[in-house]
Design a protein around this motif. Structure first.
Motif, short mmCIF file in Angstrom:
data_model
loop_
_atom_site.label_atom_id
_atom_site.label_comp_id
_atom_site.label_asym_id
_atom_site.label_seq_id
_atom_site.Cartn_x
_atom_site.Cartn_y
_atom_site.Cartn_z
N PHE A 1 0.85 -1.18 0.00
CA PHE A 1 0.00 0.00 0.00
C PHE A 1 0.89 1.23 0.00
O PHE A 1 1.71 1.41 0.90
CB PHE A 1 -0.90 0.00 1.24
N SER A 2 0.77 2.07 -1.02
CA SER A 2 1.56 3.29 -1.12
C SER A 2 0.71 4.48 -0.70
O SER A 2 -0.44 4.63 -1.14
CB SER A 2 2.06 3.49 -2.55
N PHE A 3 1.28 5.30 0.16
CA PHE A 3 0.59 6.50 0.63
C PHE A 3 1.62 7.54 1.01
O PHE A 3 2.56 7.26 1.76
CB PHE A 3 -0.30 6.16 1.83
N ALA A 4 1.47 8.74 0.49
CA ALA A 4 2.32 9.89 0.82
C ALA A 4 3.81 9.57 0.68
O ALA A 4 4.62 9.93 1.53
CB ALA A 4 2.02 10.39 2.23
N GLY A 5 4.15 8.89 -0.40
CA GLY A 5 5.56 8.63 -0.69
C GLY A 5 6.16 7.44 0.04
O GLY A 5 7.35 7.18 -0.08
N ARG A 6 5.36 6.70 0.79
CA ARG A 6 5.85 5.52 1.52
C ARG A 6 5.07 4.31 1.06
O ARG A 6 3.89 4.40 0.74
CB ARG A 6 5.64 5.68 3.01
N THR A 7 5.72 3.16 1.09
CA THR A 7 5.05 1.91 0.77
C THR A 7 5.04 1.02 2.00
O THR A 7 6.08 0.77 2.61
CB THR A 7 5.75 1.19 -0.40
N PHE A 8 3.85 0.57 2.37
CA PHE A 8 3.66 -0.29 3.52
C PHE A 8 3.30 -1.69 3.03
O PHE A 8 2.54 -1.83 2.07
CB PHE A 8 2.53 0.24 4.42
N PRO A 9 3.81 -2.74 3.69
CA PRO A 9 3.48 -4.10 3.26
C PRO A 9 2.03 -4.48 3.55
O PRO A 9 1.54 -5.49 3.03
CB PRO A 9 4.45 -4.98 4.04
N GLY A 10 1.34 -3.69 4.35
CA GLY A 10 -0.06 -3.97 4.63
C GLY A 10 -0.79 -2.74 5.10
O GLY A 10 -0.20 -1.82 5.68
N TYR A 11 -2.09 -2.71 4.83
CA TYR A 11 -2.94 -1.59 5.23
C TYR A 11 -4.35 -2.12 5.36
O TYR A 11 -4.80 -2.97 4.60
CB TYR A 11 -2.89 -0.49 4.16
N ALA A 12 -5.08 -1.61 6.36
CA ALA A 12 -6.48 -1.99 6.54
C ALA A 12 -7.28 -0.78 7.00
O ALA A 12 -6.74 0.12 7.65
CB ALA A 12 -6.58 -3.11 7.57
N GLU A 13 -8.55 -0.78 6.65
CA GLU A 13 -9.47 0.29 7.07
C GLU A 13 -10.67 -0.36 7.74
O GLU A 13 -11.08 -1.46 7.36
CB GLU A 13 -10.00 1.08 5.88
N PHE A 14 -11.25 0.36 8.69
CA PHE A 14 -12.50 -0.06 9.32
C PHE A 14 -13.38 1.18 9.46
O PHE A 14 -12.90 2.24 9.85
CB PHE A 14 -12.23 -0.66 10.70
N HIS A 15 -14.66 1.04 9.12
CA HIS A 15 -15.60 2.15 9.23
C HIS A 15 -16.88 1.64 9.90
O HIS A 15 -17.39 0.58 9.54
CB HIS A 15 -15.94 2.72 7.84
N LEU B 1 8.70 7.01 11.85
CA LEU B 1 7.39 6.42 11.60
C LEU B 1 6.28 7.18 12.33
O LEU B 1 5.22 7.44 11.76
CB LEU B 1 7.39 4.95 12.02
N VAL B 2 6.52 7.55 13.56
CA VAL B 2 5.53 8.30 14.34
C VAL B 2 5.30 9.68 13.71
O VAL B 2 4.17 10.14 13.60
CB VAL B 2 5.95 8.40 15.82
N SER B 3 6.37 10.31 13.26
CA SER B 3 6.25 11.60 12.60
C SER B 3 5.40 11.48 11.33
O SER B 3 4.55 12.33 11.06
CB SER B 3 7.63 12.15 12.25
N PHE B 4 5.60 10.41 10.57
CA PHE B 4 4.79 10.17 9.38
C PHE B 4 3.32 10.05 9.74
O PHE B 4 2.45 10.62 9.08
CB PHE B 4 5.26 8.90 8.66
N MET B 5 3.03 9.33 10.80
CA MET B 5 1.64 9.14 11.21
C MET B 5 1.01 10.47 11.63
O MET B 5 -0.15 10.74 11.32
CB MET B 5 1.55 8.13 12.36
N LYS B 6 1.78 11.31 12.31
CA LYS B 6 1.26 12.59 12.80
C LYS B 6 1.08 13.62 11.70
O LYS B 6 0.21 14.49 11.80
CB LYS B 6 2.19 13.16 13.87
N THR B 7 1.89 13.55 10.66
CA THR B 7 1.84 14.58 9.63
C THR B 7 1.15 14.12 8.34
O THR B 7 0.45 14.91 7.70
CB THR B 7 3.25 15.09 9.28
N GLU B 8 1.34 12.87 7.96
CA GLU B 8 0.78 12.39 6.69
C GLU B 8 -0.46 11.51 6.88
O GLU B 8 -1.48 11.74 6.23
CB GLU B 8 1.85 11.63 5.89
N ALA B 9 -0.38 10.52 7.74
CA ALA B 9 -1.51 9.61 7.93
C ALA B 9 -2.73 10.34 8.46
O ALA B 9 -3.87 9.98 8.15
CB ALA B 9 -1.14 8.46 8.85
N VAL B 10 -2.52 11.40 9.23
CA VAL B 10 -3.64 12.17 9.77
C VAL B 10 -4.47 12.79 8.64
O VAL B 10 -5.65 13.10 8.84
CB VAL B 10 -3.14 13.23 10.78
#
Length: 149
Positions: free
Chosen positions: A3-17, A56-65
């Motif tokens: 899963f690619s997001f904001a210039g990073r590729t993660f080996p896995g990603y999931a969403e729940f709504h 990684l935490v910085s990415f979550m706070k600035t991009e994943a948000v």
């Protein structure tokens, strides 16, 4: 799948709504409604140190948000990060200290929390920050429950 997001590729990603609502007698007489979301990023590294954890935490706070979509019925969005493999002692201690909450419109449009869980396969341990405690049991059962192997 990667899963690619904001210039990073993660080996896995999931969403729940989830959507919940309460009404009296008929649906037109709605008392309240709320939406809860989670975006879970999986990252696998061979060795987690303080510098990589901070990145990684910085990415979550600035991009994943940016995945949060605040609106009137939005209650909360969990931004969750799971990291696996070997963890050094300083990084393990730093995991517990990670805190992040972002309010939207003074909380009227909900908030976002960062839930962090690190699976240390070398020690057979799961470390979390305060917001991520609810992830611990599930991760331990899936990573270390040897009864089903």
């Amino acid at each position: 799948h990667d899963f690619s997001f904001a210039g990073r590729t993660f080996p896995g990603y999931a969403e729940f709504h989830s959507h919940g609502e309460q009404y009296v007698l008929v649906k037109r007489a709605k008392l309240w409604e709320v939406d809860v979301h989670e975006h879970l990023f999986f990252e696998c590294v061979d060795h987690l140190d303080e510098a990589l954890l901070a990145d990684l935490v910085s990415f979550m706070k600035t991009e994943a948000v940016k995945k949060v979509e605040p609106k009137a019925n939005h209650m909360t969005t969990y931004l969750s990060l799971v990291v696996a493999d070997e963890v050094d002692d300083k990084a393990a201690k730093a995991v517990r200290a990670v805190r992040f909450r972002k309010d939207f419109r003074l909380g009227l449009w909900g908030w976002a929390d960062l839930r962090l869980a690190v699976v240390d396969l070398a020690r057979a341990a799961v470390m979390t920050n305060a917001a991520g405690k609810s992830l611990r049991a599930t991760l331990e059962a899936n990573a270390f429950d040897r009864r089903h192997r």
